[in-house]
Motif scaffolding. Structure first.
Motif, mmCIF file in Angstrom:
data_model
loop_
_atom_site.group_PDB
_atom_site.id
_atom_site.type_symbol
_atom_site.label_atom_id
_atom_site.label_comp_id
_atom_site.label_asym_id
_atom_site.label_seq_id
_atom_site.Cartn_x
_atom_site.Cartn_y
_atom_site.Cartn_z
ATOM 1 N N ALA A 275 -23.344 -56.025 -79.945
ATOM 2 C CA ALA A 275 -24.731 -55.828 -79.504
ATOM 3 C C ALA A 275 -25.117 -56.847 -78.438
ATOM 4 O O ALA A 275 -25.848 -56.529 -77.494
ATOM 5 N N GLN A 276 -24.632 -58.091 -78.585
ATOM 6 C CA GLN A 276 -24.921 -59.124 -77.589
ATOM 7 C C GLN A 276 -24.123 -58.901 -76.307
ATOM 8 O O GLN A 276 -24.589 -59.194 -75.213
ATOM 9 N N LEU A 277 -22.908 -58.388 -76.434
ATOM 10 C CA LEU A 277 -22.104 -58.076 -75.252
ATOM 11 C C LEU A 277 -22.781 -57.019 -74.386
ATOM 12 O O LEU A 277 -22.614 -57.008 -73.164
ATOM 13 N N ARG A 278 -23.547 -56.136 -75.030
ATOM 14 C CA ARG A 278 -24.163 -55.029 -74.306
ATOM 15 C C ARG A 278 -25.639 -55.250 -74.010
ATOM 16 O O ARG A 278 -26.315 -54.333 -73.532
ATOM 17 N N GLN A 279 -26.135 -56.445 -74.290
ATOM 18 C CA GLN A 279 -27.562 -56.682 -74.062
ATOM 19 C C GLN A 279 -27.881 -56.653 -72.571
ATOM 20 O O GLN A 279 -27.031 -56.936 -71.720
ATOM 21 N N LYS A 280 -29.122 -56.302 -72.255
ATOM 22 C CA LYS A 280 -29.531 -56.112 -70.869
ATOM 23 C C LYS A 280 -30.398 -57.251 -70.345
ATOM 24 O O LYS A 280 -30.868 -57.201 -69.205
ATOM 25 N N LYS A 281 -30.615 -58.266 -71.181
ATOM 26 C CA LYS A 281 -31.377 -59.442 -70.750
ATOM 27 C C LYS A 281 -30.584 -60.695 -71.091
ATOM 28 O O LYS A 281 -29.882 -60.737 -72.096
ATOM 29 N N ILE A 282 -30.705 -61.703 -70.249
ATOM 30 C CA ILE A 282 -29.997 -62.948 -70.507
ATOM 31 C C ILE A 282 -30.900 -63.918 -71.250
ATOM 32 O O ILE A 282 -32.129 -63.809 -71.212
ATOM 33 N N ASN A 283 -30.281 -64.855 -71.931
ATOM 34 C CA ASN A 283 -31.001 -65.919 -72.605
ATOM 35 C C ASN A 283 -31.226 -67.046 -71.598
ATOM 36 O O ASN A 283 -30.319 -67.832 -71.317
ATOM 37 N N ALA A 284 -32.420 -67.125 -71.035
ATOM 38 C CA ALA A 284 -32.722 -68.089 -69.985
ATOM 39 C C ALA A 284 -32.602 -69.528 -70.488
ATOM 40 O O ALA A 284 -32.221 -70.434 -69.733
ATOM 41 N N LEU A 285 -32.912 -69.758 -71.763
ATOM 42 C CA LEU A 285 -32.822 -71.110 -72.314
ATOM 43 C C LEU A 285 -31.375 -71.607 -72.293
ATOM 44 O O LEU A 285 -31.111 -72.762 -71.949
ATOM 45 N N ASN A 286 -30.433 -70.746 -72.644
ATOM 46 C CA ASN A 286 -29.021 -71.128 -72.596
ATOM 47 C C ASN A 286 -28.600 -71.507 -71.183
ATOM 48 O O ASN A 286 -27.843 -72.466 -70.972
ATOM 49 N N MET A 287 -29.100 -70.756 -70.217
ATOM 50 C CA MET A 287 -28.771 -71.041 -68.812
ATOM 51 C C MET A 287 -29.298 -72.410 -68.400
ATOM 52 O O MET A 287 -28.624 -73.171 -67.703
ATOM 53 N N GLU A 288 -30.509 -72.742 -68.840
ATOM 54 C CA GLU A 288 -31.101 -74.032 -68.496
ATOM 55 C C GLU A 288 -30.340 -75.190 -69.139
ATOM 56 O O GLU A 288 -30.137 -76.230 -68.513
ATOM 57 N N VAL A 289 -29.913 -75.009 -70.391
ATOM 58 C CA VAL A 289 -29.154 -76.055 -71.086
ATOM 59 C C VAL A 289 -27.867 -76.346 -70.328
ATOM 60 O O VAL A 289 -27.495 -77.505 -70.107
ATOM 61 N N LEU A 290 -27.164 -75.299 -69.915
ATOM 62 C CA LEU A 290 -25.927 -75.483 -69.141
ATOM 63 C C LEU A 290 -26.208 -76.183 -67.823
ATOM 64 O O LEU A 290 -25.480 -77.110 -67.430
ATOM 65 N N SER A 291 -27.261 -75.767 -67.144
ATOM 66 C CA SER A 291 -27.608 -76.362 -65.851
ATOM 67 C C SER A 291 -27.889 -77.850 -65.982
ATOM 68 O O SER A 291 -27.391 -78.663 -65.187
ATOM 69 N N HIS A 292 -28.660 -78.252 -66.991
ATOM 70 C CA HIS A 292 -28.986 -79.671 -67.187
ATOM 71 C C HIS A 292 -27.720 -80.490 -67.453
ATOM 72 O O HIS A 292 -27.572 -81.604 -66.951
ATOM 73 N N PHE A 293 -26.801 -79.936 -68.239
ATOM 74 C CA PHE A 293 -25.579 -80.665 -68.557
ATOM 75 C C PHE A 293 -24.728 -80.892 -67.312
ATOM 76 O O PHE A 293 -24.296 -82.022 -67.031
ATOM 77 N N ILE A 294 -24.500 -79.837 -66.530
ATOM 78 C CA ILE A 294 -23.628 -79.954 -65.358
ATOM 79 C C ILE A 294 -24.253 -80.848 -64.303
ATOM 80 O O ILE A 294 -23.565 -81.652 -63.656
ATOM 81 N N GLU A 295 -25.563 -80.765 -64.118
ATOM 82 C CA GLU A 295 -26.225 -81.615 -63.137
ATOM 83 C C GLU A 295 -26.174 -83.079 -63.542
ATOM 84 O O GLU A 295 -26.262 -83.969 -62.698
ATOM 85 N N SER A 296 -26.005 -83.351 -64.844
ATOM 86 C CA SER A 296 -25.971 -84.740 -65.314
ATOM 87 C C SER A 296 -24.588 -85.384 -65.229
ATOM 88 O O SER A 296 -24.449 -86.582 -65.470
ATOM 89 N N LEU A 297 -23.559 -84.602 -64.900
ATOM 90 C CA LEU A 297 -22.198 -85.149 -64.850
ATOM 91 C C LEU A 297 -22.053 -86.212 -63.750
ATOM 92 O O LEU A 297 -22.667 -86.091 -62.700
#
Length: 297
Positions: A275-297
């Motif tokens: 069901a998650q593989l076929r979802q039509k919306k992304i989890n924006a919070l997950n995207m932000e968490v990843l972005s903060h981590f990579i920008e902090s490297l």
């Protein structure tokens, strides 16, 4: 164009226009568009073209951004997309992936062959027996058989899935949005080929990059499930990554890699439900968490 508008443009492009990246031709179209998008942000990128062995008929392509020689941290994701599956996605379970794909191909191809056989028996043979060899219906039938065998050939290779927003367009776009913000010479990015099949692209990067280096493999980051940072070993400098549940696995994997994934955990298994593989919306919070981590490297 604002950053938000740019992200939306990329999502439309890679989850709608170029959402299928499974066949050689589909990947070629993607690479042309992707290189244009990367070049608009940075000019320090190159394409690595390679084969698994000299006689391999298939050519793979990785796209690297940043100085791969100086980098001590490489952020990876795969850009290809899967074939159609009818079951949950189990991380690190290559055997299950192969079985799922094989059984689905066998079932669809067999059904298609049976349907073709019935059509031949009930329609084609009676028509030919009636002496209608040169006629408009017979010519159309020949064209139909050509299309039939072309479709059958595609089925034996697996049918490209149209549900690719999560796997793995979400990760692809997430890293595109970070390229401009993270320009440290010790951090590079690798967009690799064959992540949905034999991991040829990731294996290529691991073989070429010698010395001390940490790899972060981002997969299905936009799923509507919790985030995990998974490693093989228990002690390393990135054990605790903010926003991710940090854990280890006994699965066979390179101990230089930390997998950053969206998943559900069942015992020692990490799974992304169908069901998650076929979802039509992304989890924006997950995207932000990843972005903060990579920008902090």
């Amino acid at each position: 164009m604002t950053q938000q508008e740019q992200l939306m443009d990329w999502f439309i492009r890679y989850s709608s226009i170029l959402k299928k990246r499974s066949t050689h031709r589909q990947k070629e179209r993607f690479l042309q568009a992707f290189q244009t998008d990367v070049n608009a942000i940075r000019d320090d990128f190159n394409v690595d073209e390679f084969k698994l062995h000299p006689k391999d008929p298939y050519t793979y392509h990785n796209v690297y951004v940043g100085d791969m020689h100086r980098a001590t941290q490489i952020i990876c994701t795969y850009y290809d997309t899967p074939t159609v599956v009818w079951r949950d996605y189990a991380y690190f379970d290559i055997k299950q992936h192969e079985q799922s794909t094989t059984w689905l191909i066998m079932f669809t191809a067999l059904s298609y062959i049976i349907a073709g056989g019935l059509f031949t028996w009930l329609v084609t043979i009676p028509m030919l027996a009636g002496g209608h060899l040169i006629s408009v219906p017979s010519i159309l039938m020949v064209v139909g058989y050509l299309a039939y065998f072309l479709m059958l050939g595609q089925m034996t290779r697996g049918w490209p899935s149209r549900h690719t927003l999560i796997q793995n367009s979400s990760s692809l776009v997430a890293l595109l949005g970070i390229l401009g913000a993270q320009r440290k010479p010790t951090v590079a990015f690798a967009f690799v080929d064959a992540g949905c099949t034999n991991d040829a692209g990731l294996k290529r990067v691991l073989r070429r990059k010698k010395g001390k280096c940490r790899f972060f493999m981002v997969e299905n980051i936009g799923g509507d499930t919790p985030l995990y940072a998974i490693t093989k070993d228990t002690v390393h400098q990135y054990r605790d990554i903010e926003g991710f549940e940090n854990t280890t696995t006994a699965m066979k994997m390179d101990d230089r890699i930390t997998y950053l994934i969206s998943a559900k955990k069942y015992g020692d298994r990490f799974v992304l439900p169908l069901a998650q593989l076929r979802q039509k919306k992304i989890n924006a919070l997950n995207m932000e968490v990843l972005s903060h981590f990579i920008e902090s490297l």
